[in-house]
Design a protein around this motif. Sequence first.
Motif, PDB file in Angstrom:
ATOM      1  N   UNK A 323      20.539  -5.429  -6.157  1.00 17.95           N
ATOM      2  CA  UNK A 323      19.672  -5.170  -7.317  1.00 17.95           C
ATOM      3  C   UNK A 323      18.289  -5.797  -7.174  1.00 17.95           C
ATOM      4  N   UNK A 324      18.218  -7.056  -6.728  1.00 16.16           N
ATOM      5  CA  UNK A 324      16.903  -7.666  -6.550  1.00 16.16           C
ATOM      6  C   UNK A 324      16.153  -7.007  -5.393  1.00 16.16           C
ATOM      7  N   UNK A 325      16.817  -6.897  -4.244  1.00 16.82           N
ATOM      8  CA  UNK A 325      16.146  -6.301  -3.074  1.00 16.82           C
ATOM      9  C   UNK A 325      15.865  -4.814  -3.312  1.00 16.82           C
ATOM     10  N   UNK A 326      16.860  -4.080  -3.820  1.00 15.05           N
ATOM     11  CA  UNK A 326      16.658  -2.649  -4.095  1.00 15.05           C
ATOM     12  C   UNK A 326      15.587  -2.415  -5.147  1.00 15.05           C
ATOM     13  N   UNK A 327      15.573  -3.262  -6.181  1.00  9.27           N
ATOM     14  CA  UNK A 327      14.553  -3.133  -7.225  1.00  9.27           C
ATOM     15  C   UNK A 327      13.160  -3.405  -6.695  1.00  9.27           C
ATOM     16  N   UNK A 332       7.880  -1.486  -5.256  1.00 10.29           N
ATOM     17  CA  UNK A 332       6.718  -1.628  -4.370  1.00 10.29           C
ATOM     18  C   UNK A 332       6.460  -0.352  -3.569  1.00 10.29           C
ATOM     19  N   UNK A 333       7.522   0.401  -3.252  1.00 14.01           N
ATOM     20  CA  UNK A 333       7.389   1.684  -2.532  1.00 14.01           C
ATOM     21  C   UNK A 333       6.423   2.621  -3.251  1.00 14.01           C
ATOM     22  N   UNK A 334       6.430   2.563  -4.586  1.00 18.49           N
ATOM     23  CA  UNK A 334       5.520   3.412  -5.365  1.00 18.49           C
ATOM     24  C   UNK A 334       4.061   3.129  -5.030  1.00 18.49           C
ATOM     25  N   UNK A 335       3.757   1.898  -4.655  1.00 18.66           N
ATOM     26  CA  UNK A 335       2.390   1.565  -4.273  1.00 18.66           C
ATOM     27  C   UNK A 335       1.903   2.348  -3.070  1.00 18.66           C
ATOM     28  N   UNK A 350      -4.917   0.285  -5.435  1.00 18.99           N
ATOM     29  CA  UNK A 350      -4.710  -0.173  -6.814  1.00 18.99           C
ATOM     30  C   UNK A 350      -3.240  -0.132  -7.223  1.00 18.99           C
ATOM     31  N   UNK A 351      -2.574   0.997  -6.950  1.00 21.82           N
ATOM     32  CA  UNK A 351      -1.175   1.129  -7.367  1.00 21.82           C
ATOM     33  C   UNK A 351      -0.293   0.065  -6.713  1.00 21.82           C
ATOM     34  N   UNK A 352      -0.543  -0.197  -5.439  1.00 17.09           N
ATOM     35  CA  UNK A 352       0.239  -1.199  -4.719  1.00 17.09           C
ATOM     36  C   UNK A 352       0.037  -2.591  -5.322  1.00 17.09           C
ATOM     37  N   UNK A 353      -1.210  -2.935  -5.624  1.00 19.21           N
ATOM     38  CA  UNK A 353      -1.516  -4.243  -6.221  1.00 19.21           C
ATOM     39  C   UNK A 353      -0.777  -4.402  -7.556  1.00 19.21           C
TER      40      UNK A 353
END
Length: 408
Positions: A323-327, A332-335, A350-353
């Motif tokens: 859950x922590x690692x997957x979350x 962060x992948x969305x960045x 910006x999205x990654x930050x």
Amino acid sequence: MDAPGNIAWGIMATALVLFMTPGVAFFYGGLVKAKSVVSMMMMSFGALGLISVLWILYGYNMSAVGSPWEFAGNPLSDFALSGLASGEDANTSLIGVAFGATFAIITVALISGAIADRAKFGSWMLFAGLFATIVYFPVAAWVWGGGWIFNLGTSMGFGTEVIDYAGGTAVHINAGAAALALALVLGKRIGFQKGIHKPHNVPLVMLGAAILWFGWFGFNAGAEWLSEDMGGVGLIGINTLGATAAAVLGWVIVEKLKDGKATSIGAASGAVAGLVAITPACANLSPGWALLLGVIAGAACAMAIELKWKLGFDDSLDVVGIHLVGGLIGTIYLGFFATETGLFVGGNAEQLILQVIAALGVMVYSFVVAGILGFAIQKTLGFRIKNEDEIAGVDTVVHGEEGYALVD
């Protein structure tokens, strides 16, 4: 949202997400020793009872704020929803309250897997109530209720905002960080070493994972009932299917390469890892990028569960590794890959930050507060059962029951 179809989906999605907590109970219950299964499942059902009541009394009031820099809403602003229930929009508003409750319930229930086989039920219930009040209800306000994470992009002068559609930060990073804190507070089980604690009931684990995957369509797509045309539900649905399926493959491939065998426990765990990772990202990835996310999450979490042996913390059922690692991975992948705003798909940094700040903010807050709460309970009431009771079996000692009454 007032359309009968929307209302029907809203209540159906609420039921689906509620069903996920018994799914967690089965998943966790199968993974522990036979003489701990009742205790493990009761921790989920205890959370279901307690957090539902707290959410209705004051938690919902805390989950929205008037300005980005408020910590949480006023818990007494509409105590027990008396005003909301008599308002003009009571019918639809109360579905939203019920839907929100199911997220609060499962976030707390997920934490319990880290302290399997060795926790007192009463102490767990006290922790659950305090954690929901001090951590989950405010964090829900930060992420979805107009708080600092919700408005972080605007506050920083960016052209985008944090993306967490269904709870990568508020649910999974939150639960995973708290799980790590409690695992450290309660310490290791007796005989903690690789291979000593085997799942007692593999079919129960598979059943739990199947219920979770089923319910997750409500978890990820449920909020679409609030949109007029439910226009995002198709993308969310296919991503919830695809990322999870790809994560099963990612996990079992790593397992085969690492240990020589692909296991059913691995497949079930991979599915959960994929579900966790796609949660924040389900509405903002094209299906191909969702498949890649699934493979990465499944493989990474399969390796991350080894960390507890290397670092010496006893996260009994790998809440941290999944859950922590997957979350963190999904958030962060969305960045990098969020449609139009990700670094690699037409956006900028910006999205990654934003994603990194949101993820780290929730992780640190949850870990610190859960650690303080757990430590305080351990030093006063005692959180961990006695060693002799752990050996005898937590079910009979704590609940006076056995999971399996074997008779001639």
